[in-house]
Design a protein around this motif. Sequence first.
Motif, mmCIF file in Angstrom:
data_model
loop_
_atom_site.group_PDB
_atom_site.id
_atom_site.type_symbol
_atom_site.label_atom_id
_atom_site.label_comp_id
_atom_site.label_asym_id
_atom_site.label_seq_id
_atom_site.Cartn_x
_atom_site.Cartn_y
_atom_site.Cartn_z
ATOM 1 N N LEU A 408 0.830 -1.207 0.000
ATOM 2 C CA LEU A 408 0.000 0.000 0.000
ATOM 3 C C LEU A 408 0.862 1.254 0.000
ATOM 4 N N ARG A 409 1.894 1.269 0.817
ATOM 5 C CA ARG A 409 2.783 2.437 0.870
ATOM 6 C C ARG A 409 3.484 2.668 -0.473
ATOM 7 N N ALA A 410 3.846 1.569 -1.143
ATOM 8 C CA ALA A 410 4.501 1.701 -2.453
ATOM 9 C C ALA A 410 3.565 2.378 -3.449
ATOM 10 N N LEU A 411 2.288 2.017 -3.447
ATOM 11 C CA LEU A 411 1.337 2.629 -4.382
ATOM 12 C C LEU A 411 1.050 4.081 -4.019
ATOM 13 N N ILE A 412 0.989 4.373 -2.733
ATOM 14 C CA ILE A 412 0.787 5.771 -2.315
ATOM 15 C C ILE A 412 1.954 6.624 -2.793
ATOM 16 N N SER A 413 3.168 6.079 -2.651
ATOM 17 C CA SER A 413 4.356 6.799 -3.112
ATOM 18 C C SER A 413 4.313 7.025 -4.617
ATOM 19 N N LYS A 414 3.886 5.995 -5.364
ATOM 20 C CA LYS A 414 3.783 6.145 -6.814
ATOM 21 C C LYS A 414 2.734 7.194 -7.188
ATOM 22 N N PHE A 415 1.611 7.212 -6.461
ATOM 23 C CA PHE A 415 0.541 8.161 -6.785
ATOM 24 C C PHE A 415 1.003 9.603 -6.611
ATOM 25 N N LYS A 416 1.885 9.815 -5.661
ATOM 26 C CA LYS A 416 2.367 11.177 -5.413
ATOM 27 C C LYS A 416 3.425 11.603 -6.429
ATOM 28 N N GLY A 417 3.880 10.650 -7.258
ATOM 29 C CA GLY A 417 4.867 10.970 -8.285
ATOM 30 C C GLY A 417 4.193 11.359 -9.599
ATOM 31 N N SER A 418 4.944 11.298 -10.666
ATOM 32 C CA SER A 418 4.423 11.675 -11.981
ATOM 33 C C SER A 418 4.166 10.426 -12.818
ATOM 34 N N PHE A 419 3.248 10.567 -13.796
ATOM 35 C CA PHE A 419 2.829 9.447 -14.630
ATOM 36 C C PHE A 419 2.902 9.827 -16.102
ATOM 37 N N GLY A 420 3.208 8.831 -16.905
ATOM 38 C CA GLY A 420 3.159 9.039 -18.345
ATOM 39 C C GLY A 420 1.752 8.918 -18.876
ATOM 40 N N SER A 421 0.892 8.170 -18.169
ATOM 41 C CA SER A 421 -0.493 7.963 -18.594
ATOM 42 C C SER A 421 -1.435 8.339 -17.461
ATOM 43 N N ASN A 422 -2.420 9.168 -17.769
ATOM 44 C CA ASN A 422 -3.400 9.557 -16.758
ATOM 45 C C ASN A 422 -4.280 8.371 -16.365
ATOM 46 N N ASP A 423 -4.503 7.426 -17.309
ATOM 47 C CA ASP A 423 -5.279 6.225 -16.984
ATOM 48 C C ASP A 423 -4.604 5.424 -15.875
ATOM 49 N N ILE A 424 -3.272 5.330 -15.924
ATOM 50 C CA ILE A 424 -2.539 4.596 -14.894
ATOM 51 C C ILE A 424 -2.633 5.322 -13.557
ATOM 52 N N ARG A 425 -2.571 6.653 -13.599
ATOM 53 C CA ARG A 425 -2.733 7.422 -12.352
ATOM 54 C C ARG A 425 -4.087 7.116 -11.710
ATOM 55 N N GLU A 426 -5.136 7.084 -12.523
ATOM 56 C CA GLU A 426 -6.470 6.761 -11.994
ATOM 57 C C GLU A 426 -6.502 5.337 -11.438
ATOM 58 N N SER A 427 -5.884 4.416 -12.167
ATOM 59 C CA SER A 427 -5.884 3.021 -11.713
ATOM 60 C C SER A 427 -5.164 2.868 -10.381
ATOM 61 N N VAL A 428 -4.044 3.590 -10.189
ATOM 62 C CA VAL A 428 -3.310 3.509 -8.928
ATOM 63 C C VAL A 428 -4.213 3.897 -7.768
ATOM 64 N N MET A 429 -4.956 5.009 -7.908
ATOM 65 C CA MET A 429 -5.839 5.443 -6.826
ATOM 66 C C MET A 429 -6.969 4.446 -6.592
ATOM 67 N N ILE A 430 -7.527 3.902 -7.669
ATOM 68 C CA ILE A 430 -8.609 2.918 -7.530
ATOM 69 C C ILE A 430 -8.123 1.681 -6.790
ATOM 70 N N ILE A 431 -6.909 1.230 -7.112
ATOM 71 C CA ILE A 431 -6.354 0.038 -6.466
ATOM 72 C C ILE A 431 -5.960 0.328 -5.022
ATOM 73 N N ILE A 432 -5.548 1.546 -4.723
ATOM 74 C CA ILE A 432 -5.294 1.925 -3.330
ATOM 75 C C ILE A 432 -6.559 1.697 -2.503
ATOM 76 N N GLY A 433 -7.701 2.062 -3.070
ATOM 77 C CA GLY A 433 -8.973 1.824 -2.382
ATOM 78 C C GLY A 433 -9.215 0.350 -2.122
ATOM 79 N N ALA A 434 -8.889 -0.504 -3.102
ATOM 80 C CA ALA A 434 -9.077 -1.953 -2.941
ATOM 81 C C ALA A 434 -8.168 -2.506 -1.847
ATOM 82 N N LEU A 435 -6.925 -2.025 -1.781
ATOM 83 C CA LEU A 435 -5.993 -2.505 -0.749
ATOM 84 C C LEU A 435 -6.419 -2.054 0.639
ATOM 85 N N VAL A 436 -6.947 -0.847 0.743
ATOM 86 C CA VAL A 436 -7.455 -0.371 2.035
ATOM 87 C C VAL A 436 -8.547 -1.302 2.542
ATOM 88 N N ARG A 437 -9.449 -1.679 1.649
ATOM 89 C CA ARG A 437 -10.542 -2.579 2.032
ATOM 90 C C ARG A 437 -10.006 -3.924 2.533
#
Length: 894
Positions: A408-437
């Motif tokens: 979870l911490r690794a994905l949070i760190s990635k989300f705070k960084g930069s992305f080449g694709s906005n779709d991947i940025r959205e997916s990271v946040m969506i998956i963060i929600g799944a890991l929290v659950r």
Amino acid sequence: MILLAVLFLCFISSYSASVKGHTTGLSLNNDRLYKLTYSTEVFLDRGKGNLQDSVGYRISSNVDVALLWRSPDGDDNQLIQITMKDVNLENVNQQRGEKSIFKGKKSSQIIRKENLEAMQRPVLLHLIHGKIKEFYSYQNEPAAIENLKRGLASLFQMQLSSGTTNEVDISGDCKVTYQAHQDKVTKIKALDSCKIERAGFTTPHQVLGVTSKATSVTTYKIEDSFVVAVLSEEIRALRLNFLQSIAGKIVSRQKLELKTTEASVRLKPGKQVAAIIKAVDSKYTAIPIVGQVFQSKCKGCPSLSEHWQSIRKHLQPDNLSKAEAVRSFLAFIKHLRTAKKEEILQILKAENKEVLPQLVDAVTSAQTPDSLDAILDFLDFKSTESVILQERFLYACAFASHPDEELLRALISKFKGSFGSNDIRESVMIIIGALVRKLCQNQGCKLKGVIEAKKLILGGLEKAEKKEDIVMYLLALKNARLPEGIPLLLKYTETGEGPISHLAATTLQRYDVPFITDEVKKTMNRIYHQNRKIHEKTVRTTAAAIILKNNPSYMEVKNILLSIGELPKEMNKYMLSIVQDILRFETPASKMVRQVLKEMVAHNYDRFSKSGSSSAYTGYVERTSHSASTYSLDILYSGSGILRRSNLNIFQYIEKTPLHGIQVVIEAQGLEALIAATPDEGEENLDSYAGLSALLFDVQLRPVTFFNGYSDLMSKMLSASSDPMSVVKGLLLLIDHSQELQLQSGLKANMDVQGGLAIDITGAMEFSLWYRESKTRVKNRVSVLITGGITVDSSFVKAGLEIGAETEAGLEFISTVQFSQYPFLVCLQMDKEDVPYRQFETKYERLSTGRGYVSRKRKESLIGGCEFPLHQENSDMCKVVFAPQPESSSSGWF
């Protein structure tokens, strides 16, 4: 007089609850050598209890026990010496005959000379009041051999009176209950209470999880305060919840029997036990009585790179529909869990583009610190060239069987960084929600990483201004289902516009009943009845579904029923179908609906004769006494005959626990201008849009868009492409249970269950102005493999049981609408292809020298394809036909 009577009764009660003679623990006579026979045996089977179907082995020996020292301050403080002699090995299944792996082999050859010498070296046991104070042995003995001696020594720990206490023995610190009666004592050990460090993990969800049971009963026959006979039986059983044919059992027994006594050396004088031990042999050292971990060396096993090269052909894209792909995937995950970061990274960097996505699936699913470090080093989230790999990594994270805070911490760190694709940025946040659950479900809600992720989701949703960001955070909340987010969801549902409002409503729909409070239902009632503003049909029907699913009141149901007839034409038919489906399928709301329908004002011909093409239907895919699999399809059309929303769901239930296996939602809006039709109320200003949203095994994935905006629609219509769009594709690890057990006999056992699937979900929407026809198509293809394994290892002989089931299946849903006239014509199809179903079982016994016995069985059947009913007018359950084929089996040497 009364006091004397009470004291007498207490004395009689205490006497009857203890063995005659001694009142604490075993006591050895001075200057006597006790000669006993000892055996420990283990059986492995599928829980059927048939010895002929079992594999296993027996270790037997003679045992000498002598009292070396007794404290002058009390008889219950003793030092005893235990020595194993004449060790022998044999099969537990005597019918093995010529196929016995022990035939023609001496014990010294199998156990090896150094191990046999260690096994026959004496151990010392310091007992105080029958409990083990210290266990003494020699340093640097093999852990597996010491464990066998610990298992024997632990049998001498007992008490002669009834009661419940905690004891430390080879199994750990355990709660035990003694039942004493005359010359017999029964010890019941609560194995689930034992505190011992052992590796292991499991899938926490009940549907995808396992049920395990463990019992331990030891019976002592006592004479003159010492054992005449001991019989101990430990049973470990495992069963996969939703597929009970994946099951196995270990039965481990220990037998100790007194044969004779003879004269022995005199007791050593002294007050301190340490001095006595030093006098016996200064090389003795105190070691834990608790069993120690050991790993058997794998001879001839391939390296990680060699293993990958041997299976990579099965993971080519064209082979993913086969069960062999999943088998290779699961086997490689096991190997990855023992690999170092450098080994993994080397394989990732050397692989080509075709197989690399499948390799990413496996590396991520391994869920070890080394595999996570390797995949994070390999992937570049700033690159647009590796978007597919990034997405596969994120999906594998979403379905992680036992995620930890570091992921979870690794994905949070990635989300705070930069992305080449906005779709991947959205997916990271969506998956963060799944890991929290998942972490919260596993009692991890108070972890710092989870708290940070919660703030990120809720804070982001509260401050978001862009539509894209609001959608992203809503999807993350749809996965996380945080109770703290409900006020924000109510705000967006009631005041949001278009898709935002609908997404917020469907997010609320995923919350469990306790969280749908009266305040939530008041808001849903306002939305459905449009008390404050006009809402889209999709939002209103979702609000009604939330009300009807969560203990609706009499007036709530009545008001919904009274609204039918006053709604837009297709919404009338849709709500009528929802009510009829509730009654037919006997959902929890059906009792309240039946009560309301007793009123003529709610139940009359005018209300229940509304026409239209919208529908809702729920049926069973399969149903047994303890489980059920259901499907449901609801379709809502606009008044002009264009699809507004189709919603396909498949649930798996174990008793009353659900798992949302699949949801595929196709939505369309703003298409009335294409056929010069009038939009429905509240939908006049909607942009042209069509897209597909999927939920897979309780995880919401990032939606895909067919087109967005009128110009995008026209360009795609002119390109005339009807190729399906991939929603999710990859290899998933869904079931993951691993348990290392310390048997009280000293043997090591492992119980593992893995379940994986290769999945490919595609969706397509076709729209023809010429033929005035629209068609939606959703296709699911999966290959599933589930394996269970049980092994019992002594380091020099090993027995194992492997069971499994595999299948390849396809499910296709097609909706066709012709809107050239009204009422428009609708054709709905949901077809299941013929499904091959294979079961297999392998049992083996193997010596560390390489010699072994193996028995294999295989059974195949064909489950006939069928067409599922999707209308209440055609409600016969899909008939599943099994076509069994002959069972095959083989056994022999290897």
